[in-house]
Design an enzyme around this catalytic site. Structure first.
Site, PDB file in Angstrom:
ATOM      1  N   LYS A 120       0.845  -1.209   0.000  1.00 21.41           N
ATOM      2  CA  LYS A 120       0.000   0.000   0.000  1.00 21.41           C
ATOM      3  C   LYS A 120       0.876   1.253   0.000  1.00 21.41           C
ATOM      4  O   LYS A 120       2.076   1.178   0.265  1.00 21.41           O
ATOM      5  CB  LYS A 120      -0.897  -0.033   1.245  1.00 21.41           C
ATOM      6  CG  LYS A 120      -0.126  -0.037   2.554  1.00 21.41           C
ATOM      7  CD  LYS A 120      -1.018  -0.395   3.747  1.00 21.41           C
ATOM      8  CE  LYS A 120      -0.209  -0.415   5.038  1.00 21.41           C
ATOM      9  NZ  LYS A 120      -0.960  -0.971   6.172  1.00 21.41           N
ATOM     10  N   ARG A 155     -10.346  -0.462  15.442  1.00 17.44           N
ATOM     11  CA  ARG A 155     -10.262   0.350  14.242  1.00 17.44           C
ATOM     12  C   ARG A 155     -11.176  -0.308  13.210  1.00 17.44           C
ATOM     13  O   ARG A 155     -12.283   0.143  13.007  1.00 17.44           O
ATOM     14  CB  ARG A 155      -8.791   0.443  13.784  1.00 17.44           C
ATOM     15  CG  ARG A 155      -8.524   1.606  12.879  1.00 17.44           C
ATOM     16  CD  ARG A 155      -7.057   1.707  12.501  1.00 17.44           C
ATOM     17  NE  ARG A 155      -6.556   0.482  11.865  1.00 17.44           N
ATOM     18  CZ  ARG A 155      -5.318   0.350  11.405  1.00 17.44           C
ATOM     19  NH1 ARG A 155      -4.437   1.339  11.514  1.00 17.44           N
ATOM     20  NH2 ARG A 155      -4.933  -0.773  10.818  1.00 17.44           N
ATOM     21  N   TYR A 166      14.366  30.967   6.446  1.00 13.17           N
ATOM     22  CA  TYR A 166      13.117  31.597   6.874  1.00 13.17           C
ATOM     23  C   TYR A 166      13.107  31.811   8.379  1.00 13.17           C
ATOM     24  O   TYR A 166      13.463  30.905   9.142  1.00 13.17           O
ATOM     25  CB  TYR A 166      11.917  30.725   6.496  1.00 13.17           C
ATOM     26  CG  TYR A 166      11.640  30.692   5.014  1.00 13.17           C
ATOM     27  CD1 TYR A 166      11.284  31.859   4.329  1.00 13.17           C
ATOM     28  CD2 TYR A 166      11.743  29.513   4.301  1.00 13.17           C
ATOM     29  CE1 TYR A 166      11.038  31.825   2.960  1.00 13.17           C
ATOM     30  CE2 TYR A 166      11.483  29.467   2.937  1.00 13.17           C
ATOM     31  CZ  TYR A 166      11.139  30.636   2.281  1.00 13.17           C
ATOM     32  OH  TYR A 166      10.887  30.611   0.941  1.00 13.17           O
ATOM     33  N   MET A 180      10.790  24.440   1.249  1.00 16.41           N
ATOM     34  CA  MET A 180      10.080  23.495   0.377  1.00 16.41           C
ATOM     35  C   MET A 180      11.042  22.716  -0.521  1.00 16.41           C
ATOM     36  O   MET A 180      10.891  21.514  -0.737  1.00 16.41           O
ATOM     37  CB  MET A 180       9.055  24.247  -0.491  1.00 16.41           C
ATOM     38  CG  MET A 180       8.174  23.312  -1.306  1.00 16.41           C
ATOM     39  SD  MET A 180       7.077  24.195  -2.411  1.00 16.41           S
ATOM     40  CE  MET A 180       5.997  25.000  -1.273  1.00 16.41           C
TER      41      MET A 180
HETATM   42  C1  LIG Z   1      -0.074  -1.878   6.814  1.00 16.60           C
HETATM   43  C2  LIG Z   1      -0.575  -3.168   7.319  1.00 16.60           C
HETATM   44  C3  LIG Z   1       0.305  -4.243   7.494  1.00 16.60           C
HETATM   45  C4  LIG Z   1       1.799  -4.136   7.376  1.00 16.60           C
HETATM   46  O1  LIG Z   1       2.324  -3.609   8.584  1.00 16.60           O
HETATM   47  P1  LIG Z   1       3.881  -3.424   8.839  1.00 16.60           P
HETATM   48  O2  LIG Z   1       3.981  -2.967  10.235  1.00 16.60           O
HETATM   49  O3  LIG Z   1       4.351  -2.398   7.862  1.00 16.60           O
HETATM   50  O4  LIG Z   1       4.521  -4.739   8.601  1.00 16.60           O
HETATM   51  C5  LIG Z   1      -0.248  -5.473   7.839  1.00 16.60           C
HETATM   52  N1  LIG Z   1      -1.592  -5.602   8.042  1.00 16.60           N
HETATM   53  C6  LIG Z   1      -2.451  -4.580   7.907  1.00 16.60           C
HETATM   54  C7  LIG Z   1      -3.909  -4.803   8.143  1.00 16.60           C
HETATM   55  C8  LIG Z   1      -1.983  -3.326   7.562  1.00 16.60           C
HETATM   56  O5  LIG Z   1      -2.836  -2.289   7.462  1.00 16.60           O
END
Ligand SMILES: *Cc1c(COP(=O)(O)O)cnc(C)c1O
Length: 361
Positions: free
Chosen positions: A35, A131, A255, A303
């Site tokens: 992701k 969550r 800045y 930036m």
């Molecule tokens: C992002 C995520 C992972 C990976 O987690 P890491 O700590 O980067 O290994 C695994 N499971 C879920 C549900 C996630 O959202």
């Protein structure tokens, strides 16, 4: 054309880290988490370097579609599932796998007439993070509804996510695992472990592990570096020295002028800034490497530029390479601590303007 800043991505290091996952969890299948542009490393190049994985995971539908359009054929799991009945149709058209985490998604599934049934589906169970996920008392009914639907083919696995995987020997991790295990019938596939748990909690590996940050060669623990875990950093972020200034005592830098010289000093200007993902939190404290020496960031991050103290680097010249993190010189974990954040955020924040260059593909 030579472009800078550069994110040099070492695909051999990525493969080494993947092999580490296999070594640590030899009896589990691997769902590689790519992701957020593969934590900033590039979705498609990372996916193509990890063809030995059993599946990929991303957060959202658009990420799965992007990977399919790029020709990735592996199972691709949407960790956040879908947010509408339309998304469910699209997911089925693209053969994307879904993590169902609320009853609304299950209602869409039951009511849908999908062109293709979903494969490799998961049910997210709430075990302590609050969550995503269904409370344990809903799990059996939800599993029945899913497995009885003609829109689903094959097993539905049970998934949950640790709230404290970065804390080794944490009792709450065991308690989350126990809750998930209690819901599982004999043949139900189970998936719980992210990087922290893969590295420190073997009992949690289950049928499918879900490594993210460790694949990219960063440690999930705040008291250990990747090298302590036999992981290799995949990204090296670098740029160029584009100017040198000789300051007199009293001169201000950048800045707000919140840094000023107490004596005559040579400073360098490096072409990288928060617009590239170099956090503004590193103002006045960041450490960079130049000509094999360390130099400190002076003044505020702009930036597109940062200013660094060259008093430790006599031989610095315009055009020299400056390493912001990665490689042996500067651990991204250390930079993250200076920036009051975690390596995950720094890696994800590397912006589109930074050219990715792939090595050892
Ligand atoms: C992002 C995520 C992972 C990976 O987690 P890491 O700590 O980067 O290994 C695994 N499971 C879920 C549900 C996630 O959202």
């Amino acid at each position: 054309m030579q472009s800078y800043p550069l994110a040099n991505i070492d695909l051999a290091a990525l493969k080494h880290n993947f092999a580490r996952v296999k070594q640590l969890a030899p009896d589990s299948c691997i769902m590689s988490v790519i992701k957020a542009n593969a934590y900033g490393h590039g979705y498609v190049q990372v996916a193509k370097a990890l063809m030995d994985t059993d599946a990929f995971a991303v957060a959202r539908l658009s990420e799965g579609v992007l990977l399919r359009d790029a020709g990735i054929d592996h199972p691709i799991v949407l960790l956040e599932g879908v947010i509408s009945a339309e998304e469910l149709q699209t997911a089925s058209e693209y053969s994307l796998s879904i993590v169902f985490h609320n009853l609304t998604q299950i209602e869409w599934l039951v009511a849908a007439q999908l062109k293709e049934p979903l494969k490799f589906s998961w049910l997210m169970v709430e075990t302590g993070m609050h969550r995503l996920g269904l409370p344990i008392e809903h799990v059996n009914n939800a599993l029945d509804a899913l497995t009885q639907s003609s829109n689903i083919l094959g097993d539905v696995g049970l998934m949950s996510h640790f709230a404290n995987a970065d804390v080794v020997n944490e009792a709450r991790n065991q308690s989350q695992l126990d809750k998930l295990s209690l819901c599982a019938k004999k043949d139900t596939p189970i998936s719980m472990a992210n990087s922290g748990a893969i590295l420190s909690f073997p009992d949690s590996h289950g049928d499918w592990v879900r490594p993210g940050v460790m694949l990219y060669g960063a440690s999930p623990f705040d008291d250990q570096l990747a090298s302590d875990l036999d992981l290799q950093p995949v990204m090296q972020l670098s740029s160029k020295l584009i100017a040198i200034q000789q300051l007199e005592a009293g001169d201000q830098v950048g800045y707000g002028g919140d840094w000023h010289a107490s004596k005559a000093i040579r400073i360098g200007v490096v072409s990288i800034g928060y617009g590239d993902g170099y956090s503004r939190q590193l103002s006045n404290i960041g450490q960079v490497a130049i000509n094999n020496k360390m130099a400190t960031v002076l003044g505020r991050i702009s930036m597109d530029m940062i200013t660094i103290d060259l008093s430790t680097v006599d031989n610095a010249a315009i055009g020299d390479e400056v390493i912001l993190w990665g490689g042996a010189a500067v651990a991204v974990e250390d930079v993250a601590q200076q920036a009051n954040t975690i390596p995950y955020e720094l890696l994800c924040q590397v912006s589109e303007r930074v050219k990715r260059v792939y090595q050892n593909g």
